[in-house]
Design a protein around this motif. Sequence first.
Motif, PDB file in Angstrom:
ATOM      1  N   LYS A 101       0.890  -1.228   0.091  1.00 10.74           N
ATOM      2  CA  LYS A 101       0.076   0.183   0.087  1.00 10.74           C
ATOM      3  C   LYS A 101       0.960   1.351  -0.064  1.00 10.74           C
ATOM      4  N   LEU A 102       2.003   1.180   0.763  1.00 15.98           N
ATOM      5  CA  LEU A 102       2.779   2.448   0.856  1.00 15.98           C
ATOM      6  C   LEU A 102       3.654   2.770  -0.552  1.00 15.98           C
ATOM      7  N   THR A 103       4.082   1.417  -1.223  1.00 21.45           N
ATOM      8  CA  THR A 103       4.567   1.511  -2.400  1.00 21.45           C
ATOM      9  C   THR A 103       3.647   2.075  -3.288  1.00 21.45           C
ATOM     10  N   LYS A 104       2.569   2.152  -3.464  1.00 16.65           N
ATOM     11  CA  LYS A 104       1.580   2.784  -4.284  1.00 16.65           C
ATOM     12  C   LYS A 104       1.668   4.180  -4.136  1.00 16.65           C
ATOM     13  N   ARG A 105       1.611   4.618  -2.929  1.00 12.40           N
ATOM     14  CA  ARG A 105       1.625   5.915  -2.599  1.00 12.40           C
ATOM     15  C   ARG A 105       3.149   6.563  -3.001  1.00 12.40           C
ATOM     16  N   LEU A 106       4.027   6.171  -2.970  1.00 12.90           N
ATOM     17  CA  LEU A 106       5.303   6.696  -3.392  1.00 12.90           C
ATOM     18  C   LEU A 106       5.450   7.211  -4.688  1.00 12.90           C
ATOM     19  N   LYS A 107       6.284   8.188  -5.048  1.00 15.72           N
ATOM     20  CA  LYS A 107       6.425   8.673  -6.402  1.00 15.72           C
ATOM     21  C   LYS A 107       7.818   8.143  -6.931  1.00 15.72           C
ATOM     22  N   ARG A 108       8.708   7.481  -6.170  1.00 19.30           N
ATOM     23  CA  ARG A 108       9.774   6.762  -6.727  1.00 19.30           C
ATOM     24  C   ARG A 108       9.780   5.329  -6.026  1.00 19.30           C
ATOM     25  N   HIS A 109      10.831   4.823  -6.735  1.00 18.72           N
ATOM     26  CA  HIS A 109      11.043   3.254  -6.346  1.00 18.72           C
ATOM     27  C   HIS A 109      11.588   3.553  -4.821  1.00 18.72           C
ATOM     28  N   PRO A 110      11.044   2.350  -4.236  1.00 21.15           N
ATOM     29  CA  PRO A 110      11.454   2.299  -2.651  1.00 21.15           C
ATOM     30  C   PRO A 110      12.936   2.558  -2.104  1.00 21.15           C
ATOM     31  N   GLU A 111      13.794   1.799  -2.946  1.00 17.19           N
ATOM     32  CA  GLU A 111      15.077   1.730  -2.834  1.00 17.19           C
ATOM     33  C   GLU A 111      15.644   3.257  -2.917  1.00 17.19           C
ATOM     34  N   GLU A 112      15.042   4.153  -3.809  1.00 12.07           N
ATOM     35  CA  GLU A 112      15.496   5.461  -4.040  1.00 12.07           C
ATOM     36  C   GLU A 112      14.643   6.518  -3.188  1.00 12.07           C
ATOM     37  N   THR A 113      13.820   6.012  -2.285  1.00  5.13           N
ATOM     38  CA  THR A 113      13.081   6.822  -1.426  1.00  5.13           C
ATOM     39  C   THR A 113      13.825   6.696   0.047  1.00  5.13           C
ATOM     40  N   GLY A 114      13.979   8.100   0.570  1.00  2.37           N
ATOM     41  CA  GLY A 114      14.648   8.004   1.884  1.00  2.37           C
ATOM     42  C   GLY A 114      13.661   7.536   2.835  1.00  2.37           C
ATOM     43  N   GLY A 115      14.329   6.819   3.939  1.00  2.65           N
ATOM     44  CA  GLY A 115      13.370   6.519   5.113  1.00  2.65           C
ATOM     45  C   GLY A 115      12.502   5.420   4.775  1.00  2.65           C
ATOM     46  N   PHE A 116      12.654   4.695   3.780  1.00  4.87           N
ATOM     47  CA  PHE A 116      11.708   3.476   3.593  1.00  4.87           C
ATOM     48  C   PHE A 116      11.625   2.530   4.491  1.00  4.87           C
ATOM     49  N   GLN A 117      12.836   2.423   4.994  1.00  4.23           N
ATOM     50  CA  GLN A 117      12.838   1.316   5.887  1.00  4.23           C
ATOM     51  C   GLN A 117      12.186   1.616   7.182  1.00  4.23           C
ATOM     52  N   GLU A 118      12.275   2.954   7.664  1.00 10.55           N
ATOM     53  CA  GLU A 118      11.615   3.455   8.654  1.00 10.55           C
ATOM     54  C   GLU A 118      10.224   4.047   8.847  1.00 10.55           C
ATOM     55  N   ALA A 119       9.717   3.829   7.551  1.00 10.57           N
ATOM     56  CA  ALA A 119       8.331   4.172   7.285  1.00 10.57           C
ATOM     57  C   ALA A 119       7.194   3.292   8.170  1.00 10.57           C
ATOM     58  N   PRO A 120       7.416   1.931   8.631  1.00  6.76           N
ATOM     59  CA  PRO A 120       6.394   1.452   9.386  1.00  6.76           C
ATOM     60  C   PRO A 120       6.698   2.001  10.802  1.00  6.76           C
ATOM     61  N   LEU A 121       7.937   2.509  11.328  1.00  7.04           N
ATOM     62  CA  LEU A 121       8.031   3.085  12.551  1.00  7.04           C
ATOM     63  C   LEU A 121       7.055   4.282  12.642  1.00  7.04           C
TER      64      LEU A 121
END
Length: 901
Positions: free
Chosen positions: A389-409
């Motif tokens: 669900k979060l990946t669909k909201r992002l504008k870029r690829h998750p590996e290129e998005t800062g804080g993707f690992q911390e997003a669940p927090l």
Amino acid sequence: MLLLLLLLLAPLFLRPPGAGGAQTPNATSEGCQIIHPPWEGGIRYRGLTRDQVKAINFLPVDYEIEYVCRGEREVVGPKVRKCLANGSWTDMDTPSRCVTRTPHSERRAVYIGALFPMSGGWPGGQACQPAVEMALEDVNSRRDILPDYELKLIHHDSKCDPGQATKYLYELLYNDPIKIILMPGCSSVSTLVAEAARMWNLIVLSYGSSSPALSNRQRFPTFFRTHPSATLHNPTRVKLFEKWGWKKIATIQQTTEVFTSTLDDLEERVKEAGIEITFRQSFFSDPAVPVKNLKRQDARIIVGLFYETEARKVFCEVYKERLFGKKYVWFLIGWYADNWFKIYDPSINCTVDEMTQAVEGHITTEIVMLNPANTRSISNMTSQEFVEKLTKRLKRHPEETGGFQEAPLAYDAIWALALALNKTSGGGGRSGVRLEDFNYNNQTITDQIYRAMNSSSFEGVSGHVVFDASGSRMAWTLIEQLQGGSYKKIGYYDSTKDDLSWSKTDKWIGGSPPADQTLVIKTFRFLSQKLFISVSVLSSLGIVLAVVCLSFNIYNSHVRYIQNSQPNLNNLTAVGCSLALAAVFPLGLDGYHIGRNQFPFVCQARLWLLGLGFSLGYGSMFTKIWWVHTVFTKKEEKKEWRKTLEPWKLYATVGLLVGMDVLTLAIWQIVDPLHRTIEMFAKEEPKEDIDVSILPQLEHCSSKKMNTWLGIFYGYKGLLLLLGIFLAYETKSVSTEKINDHRAVGMAIYNVAVLCLITAPVTMILSSQQDAAFAFASLAIVFSSYITLVVLFVPKMRRLITRGEWQSEAQDTMKTGSSTNNNEEEKSRLLEKENRELEKIIAEKEERVSELRHQLQSRQQLRSRRHPPTPPDPSGGLPRGPPEPPDRLSCDGSRVHLLYK
């Protein structure tokens, strides 16, 4: 009929409380009993039709059901329940109800002030802000959480810069509307916000701060964070140290506040666990020297705390120092990129292959920020559904998005806030405070929010959310190992429950976890058994020889030749040699033959046997040579001594020497007894390529003031030896019948003195070489004893056997002499006999001359009366008349000369 009626009505009384007030179903091994839906609601059974549900009574373990409500109603409470292994459903203590929806327009707004770092050192806001917005939507859509309130977000870009954050913090605080909570991101901004927030009675909830300094409750009294502290790695590290039995570790860190405070926390934890940090190194930019120091200190288990760029520098030096392989384990931080060691870095001069070789097998610990279990969270989403669900909201690829690992927090931070506010406001019908009454001066509401936040406990998409006493998130830790160039999961650790989940997929270069230090094998250096047996045989033969000599001397003690050699002193010499030879046996005993408790007795046996043997053996010979020197070197004063010899004086001298030894040894044993001491040598590397070193040890007999006692003992013994040599030299030409073997005694004294004066210092120098020291000491004892016995007794045996002098004592009176030079002694004896005869002849001649002189005087008197004196001859001639008789006789040698006046 009554029993049948009860069975039919039983399900009505066994309804679980989470389903319209029914009780908890019975737990069975078949699964969980089917429960009933809440009032005005139903249950959605996944994968089962209505007819199938009616045909079964139990659902399998891990099966999930979902509550649904009719019409305009919605579920308040747990919407999904899961069958547990114990036969019960999850969250049965919380009822699920269907309530009428509250119109959205009637809900009051509660504002959250957030600072998202969209750029800067950590652009975590790029993924965390969408996650927060998604959480707000999910919370606001729930009627069981804050049914009368709606959470709204006011945010700014802090750029992870404390200066920029100060500006936006001012705007959030001084501009309407009032914010009930602040949510900063990175640690530097959180430090600023958390210090200022208590002045406005604000709770601070961070989603991306890991600095251990933020755990200081005195400095940050209202701070919470869903991102675990960097110190959360430490319980996992300690658990792994304990799992693999490591008690000694070393550390190397980059000099920054976050790593210093993390290492300080680790030091406290390992101390509590009985583990020691043996070596701690730090560096600012160049790790070359610290890595060399780790190598020099033989560090094996090493914890490294540094950023990714510095990690490449460290492991380049690790490769150069060969601080990797089967003997070493490195613990690193797990938030590096998976290929961090392959990234080109112009600051290092190591190839990718070298870096890959250096990092192989290291362990990483990483905070679990996404629930690894595919279970539903409080938001009714699994972790994988959240990521999708979060990946669909992002504008870029998750590996290129800062804080993707911390997003669940960040997502769980909103849920933690919503649940705390719900508890504070009395959501669900309980009495509570009005959140709209909050202002920056209302500490009462702040305290209630603080208590509600502090007691938070729920399942989020990042895992179980709970805070410790310092407000930091308690979370699982992922443990990975680099295997073949890629990271493999080998376990998880839940520090809240001390639960280590191990997959048993760890691999080690050497086949097993290495030791935390070089395994030191203590080995004792024992005396060579061949040498010990050989010398023991010689000593035994020597004791037999001493017994033979002693028996011979006692048996022939009536023979005059033996009597003239002071046989009792010779007997003491033989006994002393026997004791000295017996000292060889305890001298060669060590841990190979005896136990630790018997060692002090062996030490005392060595000392007493050798001391008494020397005193008896050498003391008796010294007494003989001393008496000869005393009597025969002063001709006029000691003439009477030559005629008589009192044996008790000789025995008293020997007794004095023995008594001095006994007194000295007794005082030594009482005041400072000998005991077992261990000498350790430098470690030795075995020939095989194994991770062990050998620590040689050698057993010694020693005391606290060993050097002092040896100085006393060797001091007066050395004086006796030197004095014995001097007396033997002075009396080498003396010949006496009272002690007819003093020349042999002198030769024996030379032998004993030279061997002792050489052996004593040599054995002290070679004390660390057990074979050489024993060989010198024992062979010196053996040779000196053998030579003494042979020189003193063998000539006597030979003389008595070859001449048969034991058969006739009368013959012995004419055959005295020295055992060392028979011809010279015989010549001396004959001369003495001839002198005695000459003295007798001289005495007779002197008596005859006296008679003649008396007769001559009588004649002269008679003649003078008959004839007057004749006048002198004028011519000057001699008077006429007969010649005068001889005046005296003189003896020269064997001839007699008549002297005339």
